[in-house]
Design a protein around this motif. Structure first.
Motif, mmCIF file in Angstrom:
data_model
loop_
_atom_site.group_PDB
_atom_site.id
_atom_site.type_symbol
_atom_site.label_atom_id
_atom_site.label_comp_id
_atom_site.label_asym_id
_atom_site.label_seq_id
_atom_site.Cartn_x
_atom_site.Cartn_y
_atom_site.Cartn_z
ATOM 1 N N GLU A 11 0.885 -1.152 0.000
ATOM 2 C CA GLU A 11 0.000 0.000 0.000
ATOM 3 C C GLU A 11 0.926 1.207 0.000
ATOM 4 O OE1 GLU A 11 -1.495 3.006 1.103
ATOM 5 O OE2 GLU A 11 -2.802 2.296 -0.479
ATOM 6 N N PRO A 12 1.175 1.835 -1.164
ATOM 7 C CA PRO A 12 2.242 2.829 -1.287
ATOM 8 C C PRO A 12 2.072 4.070 -0.414
ATOM 9 C CG PRO A 12 0.874 2.840 -3.249
ATOM 10 C CD PRO A 12 0.416 1.689 -2.414
ATOM 11 N N PHE A 13 0.840 4.503 -0.193
ATOM 12 C CA PHE A 13 0.628 5.705 0.605
ATOM 13 C C PHE A 13 0.942 5.438 2.079
ATOM 14 C CE2 PHE A 13 -1.903 6.308 -3.200
ATOM 15 C CZ PHE A 13 -1.443 7.551 -3.611
ATOM 16 N N LYS A 14 0.540 4.299 2.575
ATOM 17 C CA LYS A 14 0.846 3.923 3.949
ATOM 18 C C LYS A 14 2.349 3.673 4.110
ATOM 19 C CE LYS A 14 -0.843 0.775 7.501
ATOM 20 N NZ LYS A 14 -1.738 -0.365 7.768
ATOM 21 N N GLU A 56 5.910 19.677 3.073
ATOM 22 C CA GLU A 56 5.371 20.941 2.567
ATOM 23 C C GLU A 56 4.142 20.704 1.697
ATOM 24 O OE1 GLU A 56 8.457 23.075 0.562
ATOM 25 O OE2 GLU A 56 9.798 22.958 2.289
ATOM 26 N N THR A 57 4.233 19.723 0.786
ATOM 27 C CA THR A 57 3.145 19.481 -0.166
ATOM 28 C C THR A 57 2.239 18.331 0.244
ATOM 29 O OG1 THR A 57 4.472 17.965 -1.496
ATOM 30 C CG2 THR A 57 4.555 20.309 -2.086
ATOM 31 N N GLY A 58 2.702 17.473 1.129
ATOM 32 C CA GLY A 58 1.920 16.307 1.532
ATOM 33 C C GLY A 58 2.031 15.139 0.561
ATOM 34 N N LEU A 59 2.809 15.326 -0.522
ATOM 35 C CA LEU A 59 2.966 14.254 -1.508
ATOM 36 C C LEU A 59 3.737 13.086 -0.910
ATOM 37 C CD1 LEU A 59 3.838 15.947 -4.919
ATOM 38 C CD2 LEU A 59 1.852 14.569 -4.377
ATOM 39 N N LYS A 60 3.256 11.903 -1.200
ATOM 40 C CA LYS A 60 3.941 10.697 -0.756
ATOM 41 C C LYS A 60 4.690 10.128 -1.940
ATOM 42 C CE LYS A 60 0.570 10.062 2.822
ATOM 43 N NZ LYS A 60 -0.113 11.310 2.634
ATOM 44 N N MET A 61 5.896 9.617 -1.667
ATOM 45 C CA MET A 61 6.745 9.132 -2.751
ATOM 46 C C MET A 61 7.565 7.943 -2.296
ATOM 47 S SD MET A 61 9.373 12.331 -2.723
ATOM 48 C CE MET A 61 8.318 13.497 -1.908
ATOM 49 N N ILE A 90 12.508 8.713 -8.307
ATOM 50 C CA ILE A 90 11.425 9.002 -7.365
ATOM 51 C C ILE A 90 10.142 8.509 -8.032
ATOM 52 C CG2 ILE A 90 10.098 10.801 -6.201
ATOM 53 C CD1 ILE A 90 12.882 10.621 -5.068
ATOM 54 N N LEU A 91 9.390 7.672 -7.330
ATOM 55 C CA LEU A 91 8.124 7.158 -7.835
ATOM 56 C C LEU A 91 6.992 7.790 -7.034
ATOM 57 C CD1 LEU A 91 9.035 3.356 -8.052
ATOM 58 C CD2 LEU A 91 9.295 5.102 -9.817
ATOM 59 N N TYR A 92 6.040 8.383 -7.748
ATOM 60 C CA TYR A 92 4.873 8.980 -7.111
ATOM 61 C C TYR A 92 3.674 8.067 -7.325
ATOM 62 C CZ TYR A 92 7.476 13.346 -6.778
ATOM 63 O OH TYR A 92 8.412 14.305 -6.471
ATOM 64 N N GLY A 107 10.013 13.128 -10.930
ATOM 65 C CA GLY A 107 9.861 11.698 -10.681
ATOM 66 C C GLY A 107 8.907 11.063 -11.672
ATOM 67 N N GLU A 108 8.634 9.794 -11.440
ATOM 68 C CA GLU A 108 7.761 9.020 -12.310
ATOM 69 C C GLU A 108 6.476 8.670 -11.572
ATOM 70 O OE1 GLU A 108 8.187 7.995 -15.521
ATOM 71 O OE2 GLU A 108 9.999 9.202 -15.533
ATOM 72 N N PRO A 109 5.320 8.988 -12.128
ATOM 73 C CA PRO A 109 4.084 8.530 -11.502
ATOM 74 C C PRO A 109 3.893 7.032 -11.774
ATOM 75 C CG PRO A 109 3.615 9.807 -13.481
ATOM 76 C CD PRO A 109 5.090 9.841 -13.283
#
Length: 173
Positions: A11-14, A56-61, A90-92, A107-109
């Motif tokens: 689960e990438p976000f967790k 800062e942005t809350g983006l998870k990577m 970097i994978l998003y 990065g790469e989504p």
């Protein structure tokens, strides 16, 4: 010899939120699609995946670093050689294609679904992308025939003179 394997899915976000880490050495043979691009499945690949969150942005990577040696075929002399592989990315993780379009360019989504992210497939994609388009080794790297550069600009008149098929335009059927 390494015998590790990745979890089936994460689960990438967790994973990123908790700052988890996958760090291991994998046999090259473990990556089936990668091996199709190689001369043999000799070698090992060290892989490190850090889950990170931009505060800062809350983006998870997922920060990916891979290194190792793979056996390729030189396109100059057609001899096999060991190629040193070093790649970082970097994978998003994203759930929709719309989210993928909004990710930063650094990065790469990667597309995840309700079951999570197939991490082995994502790593394997990056490994394949890190391979040289034209593998060259030793003396073949220094040959002038393989130099890359821009083609000279030709005027319309020069193009007409040099085109071997220019004479055909006058023929009528």
């Amino acid at each position: 010899m390494a015998t590790r394997s990745f979890p089936e899915r994460i689960e990438p976000f967790k994973f990123a939120e908790l700052g988890k880490l996958i760090d291991g050495i994998f046999a090259t043979a473990y990556f089936d699609r990668l091996c199709q691009e190689l001369y043999s499945d000799k070698g090992e690949i060290a892989c490190k995946i850090n889950g990170l969150k931009n505060h800062e942005t809350g983006l998870k990577m997922l920060q990916l670093e891979v290194s190792g040696q793979v056996e390729l075929v030189c396109q100059g002399c057609t001899e096999p050689f060991m190629h040193q592989l070093e790649h970082a990315a970097i994978l998003y993780p994203c759930y929709t294609e719309e989210q993928m379009k909004q990710m930063p360019d650094d990065g790469e989504p990667v597309l995840a679904d309700e079951n999570g992210l197939d991490i082995k497939s994502a790593v394997e994609d990056e490994l394949i992308l890190s391979l040289p388009l034209i593998p060259l080794y030793g003396e073949c790297e220094e040959l002038a025939a393989y130099e890359v550069g821009e083609l000279p600009e030709l005027t319309d008149e020069e193009a007409e003179k040099e085109n071997p098929f220019a004479a055909l335009k006058d023929f009528k059927i």
